[in-house]
Scaffold this motif. Structure first.
Motif, short mmCIF file in Angstrom:
data_model
loop_
_atom_site.label_atom_id
_atom_site.label_comp_id
_atom_site.label_asym_id
_atom_site.label_seq_id
_atom_site.Cartn_x
_atom_site.Cartn_y
_atom_site.Cartn_z
N GLN A 29 0.98 4.07 -2.90
CA GLN A 29 0.67 5.59 -2.61
C GLN A 29 1.52 6.46 -3.34
OE1 GLN A 29 -0.19 5.98 1.59
NE2 GLN A 29 -1.71 4.60 1.41
N SER A 30 2.91 5.99 -3.32
CA SER A 30 4.03 6.83 -3.52
C SER A 30 3.79 7.22 -4.97
CB SER A 30 5.37 6.24 -3.46
OG SER A 30 5.43 4.98 -4.17
N THR A 31 3.14 6.31 -5.89
CA THR A 31 2.73 6.43 -7.38
C THR A 31 1.51 7.00 -7.52
OG1 THR A 31 2.12 4.22 -7.51
CG2 THR A 31 4.66 4.62 -8.01
N ASP A 32 0.92 7.64 -6.77
CA ASP A 32 -0.53 7.99 -6.70
C ASP A 32 -1.49 6.89 -7.34
OD1 ASP A 32 0.18 10.33 -5.86
OD2 ASP A 32 0.72 11.20 -7.52
N GLY A 33 -1.17 5.67 -7.16
CA GLY A 33 -1.99 4.51 -7.80
C GLY A 33 -2.53 3.93 -6.48
N ALA A 34 -3.37 2.85 -6.63
CA ALA A 34 -4.15 1.65 -5.85
C ALA A 34 -3.44 0.30 -6.25
CB ALA A 34 -5.34 1.89 -5.79
N ALA A 35 -2.91 -0.56 -5.29
CA ALA A 35 -2.78 -1.75 -5.51
C ALA A 35 -4.36 -2.74 -5.19
CB ALA A 35 -1.87 -2.28 -4.49
N GLU A 36 -4.33 -3.79 -6.19
CA GLU A 36 -5.64 -4.69 -5.80
C GLU A 36 -4.95 -6.12 -5.81
OE1 GLU A 36 -7.74 -4.46 -9.60
OE2 GLU A 36 -8.27 -2.22 -9.21
N GLU A 37 -5.68 -6.65 -4.65
CA GLU A 37 -5.27 -7.95 -4.15
C GLU A 37 -6.13 -8.98 -4.89
OE1 GLU A 37 -4.56 -10.68 -0.35
OE2 GLU A 37 -5.62 -8.72 -0.08
N ASP A 38 -5.71 -10.29 -5.37
CA ASP A 38 -6.37 -11.04 -6.00
C ASP A 38 -6.84 -12.05 -4.77
OD1 ASP A 38 -7.47 -13.47 -7.02
OD2 ASP A 38 -6.27 -13.33 -8.92
N ALA A 39 -7.92 -12.46 -4.32
CA ALA A 39 -8.22 -13.20 -3.17
C ALA A 39 -7.69 -14.75 -3.32
CB ALA A 39 -9.96 -13.26 -2.91
N GLN A 40 -7.84 -15.20 -4.50
CA GLN A 40 -7.54 -16.64 -4.69
C GLN A 40 -6.07 -16.96 -4.75
OE1 GLN A 40 -8.94 -18.23 -8.36
NE2 GLN A 40 -8.42 -20.37 -8.07
N SER A 41 -5.25 -16.02 -5.82
CA SER A 41 -3.98 -16.14 -5.79
C SER A 41 -3.07 -15.45 -4.73
CB SER A 41 -3.55 -15.75 -7.38
OG SER A 41 -3.79 -14.38 -7.59
N GLY A 42 -3.68 -14.39 -4.16
CA GLY A 42 -2.82 -13.69 -3.32
C GLY A 42 -2.05 -12.69 -3.91
N LEU A 43 -2.04 -12.32 -4.93
CA LEU A 43 -1.16 -11.44 -5.72
C LEU A 43 -1.72 -10.25 -5.70
CD1 LEU A 43 -0.24 -13.89 -8.97
CD2 LEU A 43 0.89 -13.35 -6.88
N LYS A 45 -1.56 -6.70 -7.43
CA LYS A 45 -1.34 -5.90 -8.75
C LYS A 45 -1.42 -4.38 -8.85
CE LYS A 45 -3.04 -9.76 -11.57
NZ LYS A 45 -3.95 -10.37 -12.43
N LEU A 46 -0.25 -3.77 -9.35
CA LEU A 46 0.01 -2.11 -8.93
C LEU A 46 0.37 -1.65 -10.40
CD1 LEU A 46 0.23 0.58 -7.62
CD2 LEU A 46 2.70 -0.34 -7.02
N ARG A 47 -0.39 -0.79 -10.87
CA ARG A 47 -0.19 0.00 -12.13
C ARG A 47 0.47 1.37 -11.85
NH1 ARG A 47 0.82 -0.72 -17.36
NH2 ARG A 47 0.28 1.00 -18.61
N SER A 67 0.85 -1.22 -0.08
CA SER A 67 -0.04 -0.03 0.06
C SER A 67 0.73 1.34 -0.05
CB SER A 67 -0.99 0.18 1.19
OG SER A 67 -1.61 -1.15 1.07
N VAL A 68 1.84 1.15 0.62
CA VAL A 68 2.84 2.54 0.65
C VAL A 68 3.31 2.76 -0.65
CG1 VAL A 68 4.94 3.42 1.75
CG2 VAL A 68 3.09 2.20 3.49
N LEU A 69 3.95 1.52 -1.14
CA LEU A 69 4.49 1.74 -2.52
C LEU A 69 3.57 2.09 -3.55
CD1 LEU A 69 6.91 -1.55 -2.44
CD2 LEU A 69 7.48 0.92 -2.05
#
Length: 757
Positions: A99-113, A115-117, A95-97
């Motif tokens: 926010q530093s790029t003004d983006g949002a990270a999404e978590e895949d519940a099944q794979s636990g990955l 993803k950050l754009r 989440s901190v990483l």
């Protein structure tokens, strides 16, 4: 008009020389408006061509941007977050990483990955956030990651588990490493420089290429950490070259078929090769489908759903690898056949069914000429042992002097009961008297009051005590004596165990390895960067039960890597491990293969010594890493025992286990001595009599004759021996590894003895 036309005709008919002469050096001047206009037109045409080409390339890249990687810089990369102690939350780091790029990270519940754009860097990142104390998941994630992000705390030191994790990952092989510092509260300004310097020094011990650590409480450091992930070109791990892997984003199981959706990484994926699932083994591929990414699915109006559009690959029936990993030995081929009735009747009659062997004629059998003392009968002379072959200098003056002194020392001693015997039939006999049973047991217990633990294995290697209740010729009947361990021949195919009939052997492994890798490079397959769904056949249902938060990884195997053979690994003990490490290791003194390819079996793995571990296992190519882990009371905290790399699959390597039987010099007269405590009956002495003796001070000799009934014997050496010396006899037998099985996490460890006789 005529003149004009004429002039025109004259000009058209003029040559280059006439025109040059008429010009008199003057140059024709063009209008600047005309030159600028022509140049602008030409430049405009080039611009239009370049713009059209760039538009075409941009459109093409936009269609595959979410599913393919660019050469050099990655369009998307995998990063693994690993906490080194419990005081770290990997989810908050992502989440901190973001926010530093003004983006949002999404978590895949099944794979636990996660993803950050990162729009600022025009790159997408995929994070594998690993929980605390998941060592095997960390090892698997590190195998497929482009970057490894280690998270440290400024307040809590790295615990034992974190230190073991770092050493284990270092031994396996790390990709590019980025170290960040995270905590609930920012560091004090006056303490920050010292903490940053200390943590950097700590990480440089494991990763010398580290130049800095990033403090995530600083917005600039957080941005620089993301920039390092997005703009850097990750270096590949050496042992991963030429191999394929897929990080599962979606896993489904139906009727024995497991489908894994993910992006092909590493080398091209061939449907003819097998895929390996950690904890479950190797499986065949039934088909490979192309899958549109989420971004591409939105563009074509599929609502962001995965769409399988094309069948990319199917296995070739004639070229696909089979799941046969070992041979089925034919026990009847080596079965001993019983003689027929005709052969048995011929043997009873003393002849052969094919041709009777005639008796030798008189005078044709050579007679052995022997020198016997005066007054001795032929019957008495028949019991004299001819030792001319054993003693090279038996006729010299010193030996004759020893023999005369032995005769002078011979005295008659009365025999007490049946426990003693006196051999006075020849001049070489020695008068000897046994001790009583109580005194013999007391002295033997005093002699054997020595430790045989690992710390004494260095000072007394391979020494064992001869059993009292079992004859040595029975207990050690599978051992043999070698005149020279380094040069004495040993047939590598002699009396092999049944497991050797199950393995595969390569005539030239290096040539096979080169051919397999060359074929893998030339073979067509699914290129890296393509998002696919791989279908695996005959997979157990529990393999699809993915643990949330842990990565699901599949690896592609090269040809023949499923077949079992004898594998040898060079290993070295972890300097931080203090426990005893037994079997299955061998050591070559001086290194190299040696003239007879015989290597000494080591009971313990000592610090600072590079040994060779031998196991039955599937074929591997290249310098693959080797980790030796031992389970502890905590199943999530194994101990790193040793690490190393693959050596070769030599099936003719002979691992000889050595034992040393020791004896004590009871009485000494120059080169001749009476030895006790090596054997305890005369039958064992006669059985092991041909084997050479040696002492710890470098003397060599042979047994001459048995004395008494308690296993005393007379021995002759190549020089005088000391009363404090120890007489030794080395015996050897070949040992083999035990058949290996696929290990699963949580499975109870087997016996520590991994070698069989």
């Amino acid at each position: 008009m005529l003149s004009v036309e004429k002039q025109v005709l004259q000009v058209q008919a003029a040559t280059k020389g006439s025109l040059k002469e008429a010009a008199k050096g003057r140059l024709a001047r063009q209008s600047p408006k005309v030159s600028l206009a022509s140049a602008a037109a030409a430049h405009s045409r080039l611009n239009r061509r370049n713009n059209a080409k760039q538009t075409q390339v941009k459109k093409r890249q936009s269609l595959v941007s979410a599913t393919r990687f660019r050469r050099g810089r990655r369009r998307a990369s995998n990063s693994g977050h690993r906490p080194t102690h419990e005081d770290v939350n990997t989810r908050s780091i992502v989440s901190v990483l973001a926010q530093s790029t003004d983006g949002a990270a999404e978590e895949d519940a099944q794979s636990g990955l996660w993803k950050l754009r990162a729009e600022r860097f025009k790159t997408s990142l995929q994070f594998i956030a690993l929980p605390y104390k998941q060592p095997y998941a960390a090892l698997d994630a590190c195998k497929v990651a482009d970057y490894v992000v280690f998270v440290l705390s400024p307040n809590v030191e790295v615990d034992v588990w974190g230190d073991t994790l770092l050493r284990t990952l270092q031994a396996q092989g790390l990709p590019d490493v980025i170290t960040v510092i995270a905590s609930d509260a920012p560091m004090e300004p006056k303490d920050k420089p010292g903490i940053m310097k200390s943590l950097l020094s700590f990480m440089q011990y494991f990763v010398p290429s580290q130049s800095r650590v990033f403090d995530l409480h600083s917005s600039s450091d957080a941005l620089n950490a993301v920039r390092a992930l997005c703009e850097g070109k990750p270096s590949d791990v050496k042992w991963r070259e030429g191999r394929t892997w897929v990080l599962g984003e979606k896993v489904c199981w139906e009727d024995g078929t497991l489908s894994v959706t993910g992006v092909v990484r590493g080398a091209a994926l061939s449907a003819n090769r097998l895929m390996h699932l950690p904890n479950y083994g190797d499986f065949q591929i039934s088909k490979v489908h192309f899958v549109c990414s989420v971004a591409a699915a939105f563009k074509i109006g599929c609502g962001g759903m995965d769409v399988e559009s094309t069948l990319l690959a199917e296995p070739d029936v004639l070229d696909a690898d089979s799941l046969v990993s070992s041979n089925d030995p034919d026990d009847l081929a080596n079965e001993q056949t019983w003689p027929t009735e005709e052969e048995m009747r011929a043997a009873q009659n003393g002849g052969d069914i094919h041709e009777a062997i005639p008796d030798a004629k008189k005078g044709t059998t050579p007679k052995t000429v022997r020198k016997i003392p005066k007054g001795m009968s032929e019957y008495q002379a028949a019991w004299i042992i001819d030792e001319s072959d054993e003693d090279d200098g038996a006729g010299d003056a010193e030996d004759r002097e020893d023999a005369e002194m032995d005769e002078e020392e011979m005295v008659e001693v009365p025999i007490r009961g049946d426990d003693a015997e006196m051999e006075t039939d020849s001049k070489r006999s020695v008068a000897f008297q046994d001790l009583d049973v109580e005194e013999e047991d007391r002295q033997l217990a005093s002699w054997r009051n020595r430790k045989r633990e690992e710390e004494d294995d260095v000072a007394f290697p391979d020494e064992i005590d001869t059993p009292l209740d079992v004859p040595a010729r029975t207990r050690f009947q599978r051992y043999r004596g070698l005149r020279s361990f380094r040069t004495s021949p040993w047939d590598p195919y002699e009396t092999l165990p049944r497991d050797y009939a199950r393995i595969f052997q390569f005539e030239d492994f290096k040539r096979t390895e080169r051919a397999v890798k060359r074929r893998a490079e030339d073979e067509s397959g699914v290129e890296p960067g393509v998002r696919v769904t791989v279908y695996l056949e005959d997979v157990p249902r529990e393999a699809a039960q993915q643990v949330p938060g842990l990565p699901f990884i599949t690896f592609g195997l090269l040809q023949h890597e499923h077949k079992k053979t004898v594998l040898n690994f060079t290993v070295q003990r972890n300097t931080e491990y203090d426990g005893s490490v037994r079997t299955p290791y061998s050591h070559t003194r001086g290194g190299g293969k040696g003239p007879n390819n015989v290597h000494k079996f080591e009971r313990y793995l000592h610090h600072g010594v590079t040994n060779v571990a031998t196991v039955y296992g599937p074929v591997v190519y290249g310098k693959q890493p080797c980790l030796l882990l031992r389970e502890t009371e905590d199943p999530l905290s194994p101990a790193l025992v040793a690490m190393g790399s693959f050596l070769h699959p030599d099936t003719t390597r002979v691992i000889a286990k050595r034992i040393i039987l020791t004896g004590h010099p009871f009485k000494i007269h120059k080169k001749t001595a009476t030895i006790r405590y090596m054997f305890f009956n005369s039958g064992d002495i006669e059985y092991f009599k041909p084997i050479q003796l040696h002492t710890k001070y470098g003397r060599t000799g042979h047994m001459r004759e048995s004395l008494g009934t308690h296993g005393y014997f007379k021995a002759h050496f190549d020089g005088p021996i000391n009363q404090m010396d120890t007489v030794c006899m080395s015996l050897y037998k070949r040992v083999y590894p035990k058949w290996s099985e696929t290990w699963k996490q949580g499975q109870a460890s087997g016996s520590s003895d991994a070698m069989e006789e």
